[in-house]
Enzyme design. Structure first.
Site, PDB file in Angstrom:
ATOM      1  N   LYS A 204      83.467  19.362 -21.966  1.00  0.00           N
ATOM      2  CA  LYS A 204      83.499  19.110 -23.409  1.00  0.00           C
ATOM      3  C   LYS A 204      83.724  20.399 -24.190  1.00  0.00           C
ATOM      4  O   LYS A 204      84.551  20.469 -25.093  1.00  0.00           O
ATOM      5  CB  LYS A 204      82.202  18.436 -23.842  1.00  0.00           C
ATOM      6  CG  LYS A 204      82.176  18.021 -25.306  1.00  0.00           C
ATOM      7  CD  LYS A 204      80.836  17.394 -25.691  1.00  0.00           C
ATOM      8  CE  LYS A 204      80.608  16.106 -24.956  1.00  0.00           C
ATOM      9  NZ  LYS A 204      79.355  15.430 -25.408  1.00  0.00           N
ATOM     10  N   HIS A 382      67.758   5.991  10.824  1.00  0.00           N
ATOM     11  CA  HIS A 382      67.523   6.943  11.900  1.00  0.00           C
ATOM     12  C   HIS A 382      67.026   8.275  11.367  1.00  0.00           C
ATOM     13  O   HIS A 382      67.108   9.296  12.057  1.00  0.00           O
ATOM     14  CB  HIS A 382      68.806   7.125  12.719  1.00  0.00           C
ATOM     15  CG  HIS A 382      69.245   5.856  13.397  1.00  0.00           C
ATOM     16  ND1 HIS A 382      68.784   5.481  14.640  1.00  0.00           N
ATOM     17  CD2 HIS A 382      70.058   4.859  12.977  1.00  0.00           C
ATOM     18  CE1 HIS A 382      69.319   4.309  14.968  1.00  0.00           C
ATOM     19  NE2 HIS A 382      70.095   3.916  13.976  1.00  0.00           N
TER      20      HIS A 382
END
Length: 550
Positions: A204, A382
């Site tokens: 911006k 896992h």
């Protein structure tokens, strides 16, 4: 401004704590068994998504009291204010109009909507120009690759959307660079050709340190390859409000798309910040992405509280954060294309709601902004799912499950779905001491060894989780999913009494970072640093001197 009551001051707050204390010993499995309609009653549908929240530590009485809490907090009034353009970002005196970015009508905000329409037209022009092969680089070669340079909301949203919608990609490959670590840009550029690469600089202010540093390095890369100053416009687009800084960099005004102060970075993927996404998937698919979000907006704006999906998810967040002291929330997308969803949601929720004072500056006597974390699919099974199942920390979970796969590999996808549903069920049912001992005996262990191992196999269960399903990951469903979490974040903020649209907490780090950078560059310092930082700066200088001597 008139002070709104804090969450703990609302009627019924203490009643909710009593209900929470009572439900902690409740069996969710038993709730489902006792009420055959619970799975249906605790399921909502909206904008192509379905939310099953029946596996929560939540009774009907608790849900009704939570809904009354939202009524007393004035959440319905806040929803109307959000869409009407009131300055609900009160610390910066701005509206928060990200919903207007995906709207098909002006919502009574004609002037701003015309700006949005004009920006969409520019995005469509660039997307079609690049995908048609009309954009050429300094050598006359056709642009084949786009690199989005941004950070935070200028990176996480576009990166997620482009990755999630990979099956919809067209002729242009899109890449993302955010980290100021030079390895991020270098590793990306190693596989690209300067003659066929275009950069989108998303900032911006056009002053964001990380983005500007990477953009300058990209410009040098092009120049070293033979691109002249007058050719930079063929290789750079900017999404910025600082046209002068962009021009000084070498990007002409015609290559600049707008950003507005009424859209926060973490809510900006629907704007020109999403240009790389529009290029990647084509304008038609990007428009469908906007339409999916707008469908969720309509649901959020028009639904009764008890049927309002974002509000219900927010109330669950409040329930566990403030009455069970969970302090965290895990999101588990069971589709590899959504692997960046947790990272996107981390910024959305924690930058929005990581506040310790109310919107009028009062210190809050309760916790806000739960830590959000997670990973894709079976990967977590896992690694951290052990903690979800048997840890001492309560971790409310969202499973995100597309019911179909774009891969065509149905058997493998069937296994993925089975994993997701199994994890959701296992969190709920757990495994009793008796069942654990029986399982050990069935494995052939003796009674004494089974007794020894039983506590290690037992699982408490009753771990709350939601399952969000959709037909598949497509532009519309993805738009609806991201809008769902945006609105959930907003409702939680309003219940906590905080402003979710500012982020003052990042400012001080930037200021101190600028001071330290100056000192590392040899500039005079306005004052001493703390001993730890002083020592670390000396350590860095010594490492640089050692490299120079080598």
């Amino acid at each position: 401004m008139t002070s709104r009551p804090l969450l703990s001051e609302l009627p019924g707050y203490s009643d909710l704590q009593a209900l929470a204390n009572g439900v902690k010993s409740t069996s969710v499995s038993q709730l489902l068994q006792d009420d055959p309609g619970r799975a249906t009653d605790f399921t909502l549908e909206a904008a192509g998504l379905r939310l099953d929240y029946s596996k929560h530590l939540l009774t009907t009485a608790a849900l009704e009291q939570l809904l009354r809490l939202a009524e007393h907090a004035g959440v319905a009034r806040d929803i109307a204010a959000l869409f009407s353009g009131e300055p609900i970002n009160n610390t910066e005196d701005r509206p928060a109009l990200h919903t207007l970015l995906r709207a098909s009508g002006s919502q009574g905000l004609e002037g701003k909507f015309q700006e949005v329409v004009a920006a969409r037209a520019l995005m469509q022009t660039w997307a079609e120009r690049l995908n048609s092969g009309a954009q050429q680089g300094f050598s006359g070669a056709t642009i084949t690759d786009v690199v989005n340079i941004g950070i935070g909301g200028s990176d996480l949203g576009p990166r997620l959307v482009s990755e999630a919608l990979r099956p919809f990609h067209g002729n242009i490959s899109c890449h993302y660079v955010a980290n100021v670590d030079p390895a991020d840009l270098q590793d990306t550029l190693l596989e690209l050709d300067p003659e066929t690469t275009l950069f989108i600089v998303c900032s911006k202010s056009f002053r964001t340190e990380e983005t500007l540093t990477n953009s300058l390095a990209a410009r040098t890369w092009l120049r070293n390859a033979g691109a002249g100053e007058d050719a930079l416009g063929k290789h750079f687009i900017a999404v910025t409000s600082n046209l002068q800084a962009a021009a000084e960099f070498g990007i002409p005004a015609g290559n600049c798309l707008p950003m507005w102060d009424w859209v926060g970075g973490r809510y900006s993927v629907w704007s020109a910040i999403g240009l790389s996404c529009a290029i990647a998937v084509g304008w038609e698919n990007f428009a469908a992405f906007l339409a999916g979000a707008e469908a969720m907006d309509r649901h959020f704006r028009n639904s009764e509280p008890a049927a309002n999906m974002p509000l219900l998810m927010s109330l669950l967040e409040i329930w566990y954060n403030n009455f069970f002291q969970a302090g965290n929330h895990v999101v588990l997308p069971y589709d590899n294309s959504l692997q960046h969803l947790p990272a996107f949601l981390q910024q959305l929720t924690m930058e929005s709601n990581g506040k310790c004072v109310s919107e009028d500056g009062r210190a809050l006597p309760y916790t806000t902004g739960a830590v959000l974390w997670g990973s894709a699919g079976t990967m977590g099974q896992h690694s951290f799912h052990q903690l979800l199942h048997q840890g001492t920390l309560l971790c409310p979970a969202d499973f995100v499950l597309p019911l179909n796969t774009h891969t065509g590999m149905r058997e493998q996808h069937r296994r993925l779905v089975a994993n997701c549903l199994a994890q959701s069920r296992t969190l709920m049912v757990g495994r009793t001491q008796e069942a654990a001992r029986a399982a050990l005996l069935a494995r052939g262990l003796g009674a004494q060894e089974a007794d020894r191992l039983t506590p290690h196999l037992a699982m408490p269960g009753n771990r709350p989780n939601s399952v969000i399903t959709m037909h598949s990951v497509n532009p519309g469903s993805l738009g609806a999913l991201l809008a769902l979490y945006e609105h959930r974040t907003f409702c939680s903020a309003r219940l906590w009494g905080i402003n979710p649209f500012d982020q003052w907490g990042v400012e001080l780090g930037k200021e101190i970072g600028s001071e330290i950078l100056g000192r590392l560059s040899g500039e005079a310092s306005p004052g001493p640093m703390d001993p730890s930082t002083e020592r670390l700066m000396r350590e860095w200088r010594a490492a640089q001197e050692g490299d120079a001597r080598a």
